[in-house]
Design a protein around this motif. Structure first.
Motif, PDB file in Angstrom:
ATOM      1  N   ALA A  58       0.748  -1.210  -0.102  1.00 51.69           N
ATOM      2  CA  ALA A  58      -0.056  -0.085   0.100  1.00 51.69           C
ATOM      3  C   ALA A  58       0.978   1.392  -0.197  1.00 51.69           C
ATOM      4  N   ASP A  59       1.933   1.291   0.888  1.00 52.70           N
ATOM      5  CA  ASP A  59       2.730   2.647   0.868  1.00 52.70           C
ATOM      6  C   ASP A  59       3.845   2.490  -0.155  1.00 52.70           C
ATOM      7  N   ALA A  60       4.204   1.246  -1.029  1.00 57.46           N
ATOM      8  CA  ALA A  60       5.326   1.435  -1.710  1.00 57.46           C
ATOM      9  C   ALA A  60       4.639   1.576  -3.157  1.00 57.46           C
ATOM     10  N   ALA A  61       3.542   1.244  -3.450  1.00 63.80           N
ATOM     11  CA  ALA A  61       3.064   1.245  -4.807  1.00 63.80           C
ATOM     12  C   ALA A  61       2.689   2.666  -5.157  1.00 63.80           C
ATOM     13  N   PRO A  62       2.955   3.037  -6.438  1.00 62.21           N
ATOM     14  CA  PRO A  62       2.685   4.423  -7.027  1.00 62.21           C
ATOM     15  C   PRO A  62       1.268   4.513  -7.359  1.00 62.21           C
ATOM     16  N   THR A  63       0.952   5.804  -7.521  1.00 63.79           N
ATOM     17  CA  THR A  63      -0.561   6.035  -7.669  1.00 63.79           C
ATOM     18  C   THR A  63      -0.858   6.822  -9.285  1.00 63.79           C
ATOM     19  N   SER A  64       0.292   6.282  -9.985  1.00 62.70           N
ATOM     20  CA  SER A  64       0.220   6.980 -11.579  1.00 62.70           C
ATOM     21  C   SER A  64      -0.911   6.585 -12.196  1.00 62.70           C
ATOM     22  N   ARG A  65      -1.584   5.378 -12.203  1.00 59.77           N
ATOM     23  CA  ARG A  65      -2.712   4.817 -12.877  1.00 59.77           C
ATOM     24  C   ARG A  65      -3.718   5.715 -12.405  1.00 59.77           C
ATOM     25  N   LEU A  66      -4.071   5.868 -11.249  1.00 58.59           N
ATOM     26  CA  LEU A  66      -5.083   6.815 -11.004  1.00 58.59           C
ATOM     27  C   LEU A  66      -5.191   8.193 -11.395  1.00 58.59           C
ATOM     28  N   ASP A  67      -3.943   8.740 -11.455  1.00 61.30           N
ATOM     29  CA  ASP A  67      -3.547  10.091 -11.948  1.00 61.30           C
ATOM     30  C   ASP A  67      -3.991  10.086 -13.485  1.00 61.30           C
ATOM     31  N   TRP A  68      -3.720   8.979 -14.154  1.00 60.50           N
ATOM     32  CA  TRP A  68      -4.163   9.170 -15.730  1.00 60.50           C
ATOM     33  C   TRP A  68      -5.541   9.053 -15.761  1.00 60.50           C
ATOM     34  N   LEU A  70     -18.617   9.451 -15.387  1.00 59.95           N
ATOM     35  CA  LEU A  70     -17.071   9.317 -15.225  1.00 59.95           C
ATOM     36  C   LEU A  70     -16.707   9.494 -13.628  1.00 59.95           C
ATOM     37  N   ASN A  71     -17.123  10.719 -13.098  1.00 59.79           N
ATOM     38  CA  ASN A  71     -16.790  10.634 -11.606  1.00 59.79           C
ATOM     39  C   ASN A  71     -17.285   9.757 -10.822  1.00 59.79           C
ATOM     40  N   ASP A  72     -18.467   8.921 -11.045  1.00 64.65           N
ATOM     41  CA  ASP A  72     -18.850   8.134 -10.307  1.00 64.65           C
ATOM     42  C   ASP A  72     -18.148   6.702 -10.369  1.00 64.65           C
ATOM     43  N   ILE A  73     -17.709   6.507 -11.761  1.00 64.98           N
ATOM     44  CA  ILE A  73     -16.611   5.244 -11.856  1.00 64.98           C
ATOM     45  C   ILE A  73     -15.439   5.740 -11.194  1.00 64.98           C
ATOM     46  N   ILE A  74     -14.802   6.786 -11.357  1.00 67.54           N
ATOM     47  CA  ILE A  74     -13.558   6.905 -10.737  1.00 67.54           C
ATOM     48  C   ILE A  74     -13.461   6.763  -9.197  1.00 67.54           C
ATOM     49  N   ALA A  75     -14.783   7.223  -8.717  1.00 69.15           N
ATOM     50  CA  ALA A  75     -14.987   7.088  -7.130  1.00 69.15           C
ATOM     51  C   ALA A  75     -15.269   5.654  -6.469  1.00 69.15           C
ATOM     52  N   GLN A  76     -15.199   4.675  -7.513  1.00 70.49           N
ATOM     53  CA  GLN A  76     -15.205   3.222  -7.002  1.00 70.49           C
ATOM     54  C   GLN A  76     -13.967   2.828  -6.472  1.00 70.49           C
ATOM     55  N   PHE A 101     -12.610  -0.795 -18.436  1.00 70.39           N
ATOM     56  CA  PHE A 101     -12.843  -0.037 -19.760  1.00 70.39           C
ATOM     57  C   PHE A 101     -12.401   1.356 -19.406  1.00 70.39           C
ATOM     58  N   LEU A 102     -12.651   1.921 -18.327  1.00 75.76           N
ATOM     59  CA  LEU A 102     -12.055   3.258 -18.088  1.00 75.76           C
ATOM     60  C   LEU A 102     -10.461   3.105 -18.157  1.00 75.76           C
ATOM     61  N   ALA A 103      -9.875   2.225 -17.336  1.00 75.24           N
ATOM     62  CA  ALA A 103      -8.441   1.908 -17.465  1.00 75.24           C
ATOM     63  C   ALA A 103      -8.114   1.882 -18.817  1.00 75.24           C
ATOM     64  N   ALA A 104      -8.620   1.094 -19.773  1.00 78.48           N
ATOM     65  CA  ALA A 104      -8.063   1.142 -21.052  1.00 78.48           C
ATOM     66  C   ALA A 104      -8.113   2.473 -21.507  1.00 78.48           C
ATOM     67  N   ALA A 105      -9.192   3.063 -21.374  1.00 76.50           N
ATOM     68  CA  ALA A 105      -9.561   4.582 -22.074  1.00 76.50           C
ATOM     69  C   ALA A 105      -8.243   5.566 -21.526  1.00 76.50           C
ATOM     70  N   ALA A 106      -8.093   5.507 -20.085  1.00 82.06           N
ATOM     71  CA  ALA A 106      -6.941   6.253 -19.736  1.00 82.06           C
ATOM     72  C   ALA A 106      -5.664   5.922 -20.481  1.00 82.06           C
ATOM     73  N   ARG A 107      -5.432   4.527 -20.569  1.00 79.49           N
ATOM     74  CA  ARG A 107      -4.208   4.322 -21.103  1.00 79.49           C
ATOM     75  C   ARG A 107      -4.099   4.851 -22.717  1.00 79.49           C
ATOM     76  N   HIS A 108      -5.218   4.902 -23.285  1.00 75.00           N
ATOM     77  CA  HIS A 108      -5.181   5.206 -24.677  1.00 75.00           C
ATOM     78  C   HIS A 108      -4.962   6.933 -24.804  1.00 75.00           C
ATOM     79  N   ALA A 109      -5.537   7.570 -23.711  1.00 71.47           N
ATOM     80  CA  ALA A 109      -5.518   8.779 -23.612  1.00 71.47           C
ATOM     81  C   ALA A 109      -4.230   9.383 -23.364  1.00 71.47           C
ATOM     82  N   ARG A 110      -3.437   8.768 -22.290  1.00 70.50           N
ATOM     83  CA  ARG A 110      -1.989   9.016 -22.295  1.00 70.50           C
ATOM     84  C   ARG A 110      -1.200   8.854 -23.357  1.00 70.50           C
ATOM     85  N   PHE A 111      -1.227   7.856 -23.877  1.00 76.78           N
ATOM     86  CA  PHE A 111      -0.429   7.600 -25.095  1.00 76.78           C
ATOM     87  C   PHE A 111      -0.716   8.608 -26.326  1.00 76.78           C
ATOM     88  N   ALA A 112      -1.956   8.813 -26.499  1.00 78.83           N
ATOM     89  CA  ALA A 112      -2.381  10.031 -27.402  1.00 78.83           C
ATOM     90  C   ALA A 112      -1.714  11.203 -27.036  1.00 78.83           C
TER      91      ALA A 112
END
Length: 298
Positions: A143-153, A181-187, A266-277
């Motif tokens: 929990a303390d060592a893992a980065p939060t970058s995927r949430l930031d995406w 979108l906000n509801d899903i991100i709050a999961q 699906f939202l994780a895939a969307a965030a990854r595509h958006a980041r690479f774009a």
């Protein structure tokens, strides 16, 4: 700045803060073999393996008469920290035993138990079990060592432009799209593997699956790791049978609605595509895929 250079500077800074060490490599490898159960006097052989992936500067198999050890030379400080945090936890069957983490100058070395070189097919039930077990362990231990970058995406998916484009593509009003979108991100969130594709699932001699390559481990939405089962180019008629079977198994194990697991993926895939774009300065194909995946999440 390109990712490779960023990793290199991070590794240099990490090593400088922790003190440069220049111990001889044969001695470091011998210590790793000892931790794996080899005899101190046993000779060993070293074989270089094909190196792929972010930050990997060399992959090696080290064999003695009794044991085999896998060595990764990397500049990925995030993976190095994750491996160090896992070292005391050798009883978890879902990840390789971490035998030694060593610095040598600016390079980082991770030694772990060697697990079969060739990936094998894995059933949806076994995939879901591995992903769930890994996440449960990682959320507790890392929990303390893992980065939060995927949430930031995910932040890019709530930008004004993305919400407007998504509303236009789905025929919905911007307010309802933003709320969805906000509801899903709050999961619920968890530490997940984030890179659990077929090449990163290996099997021990007893047939039990193991998740290797810890470079992507980090905080994400619970269920986000199943984005790896989605096609790279998602279309309306894409074959999603394996994705749906696996997420159904995961939902049952987690005691959560299957829809929430799939929306997270699906939202994780969307965030990854958006980041690479964004990294590729407006890659239109990636932007379209980000919208397609996000639309499936709504």
């Amino acid at each position: 700045m390109p990712t490779t250079l960023t990793d290199a500077f991070d590794a240099l800074g990490y090593s400088a803060r922790n003190g440069f060490r220049f111990e001889r490599m044969p001695r470091i490898r011998q210590r790793a073999l000892l931790n794996a159960g080899s005899s101190v006097s046993e000779p060993f052989t070293v074989c270089r393996l094909p190196a792929e992936g972010r930050g990997n500067m060399g992959l090696y198999r080290i064999d003695s008469a009794e044991v085999s050890v896998f060595q990764k030379v990397t500049t990925n400080t995030r993976e190095f920290r994750i491996a160090k945090a896992l070292m005391p936890h050798q009883d978890a069957p879902c990840h390789p035993r971490i035998l030694l983490c060593a610095m040598r100058g600016p390079m980082l070395h991770i030694f772990q138990e060697f697990i079969g070189e060739d990936p094998r097919p894995i059933s949806p039930e076994a995939y879901a079990a591995l992903a769930c077990d890994f996440s449960a362990m990682a959320t507790r231990v890392l929990a303390d060592a893992a980065p939060t970058s995927r949430l930031d995406w995910l932040d890019s998916l709530t930008s004004r432009k993305f919400v407007k484009d998504l509303a236009h593509s789905t025929g919905r009003d911007e307010g309802s799209v933003r709320d969805a979108l906000n509801d899903i991100i709050a999961q619920p969130r968890a530490v997940v593997h984030n890179d659990l594709h077929s090449s990163n699932i290996r099997h021990r001699k007893d047939g039990s699956p193991v998740a290797i390559d810890l470079g992507g481990v980090g905080w994400a939405l619970q269920g986000a790791e199943y984005y790896r089962l989605l096609p790279k180019n998602l279309t309306d008629d894409s074959d999603l049978d394996r994705f749906e079977q696996t997420t159904a198994c995961a939902a049952e194990r987690l005691g959560r609605p299957v829809g929430t697991i799939r929306r997270a993926a699906f939202l994780a895939a969307a965030a990854r595509h958006a980041r690479f774009a964004k990294l590729r300065r407006g890659d239109a194909v990636r932007e379209d895929q980000a919208l397609a995946c996000a639309a499936r999440a709504l």
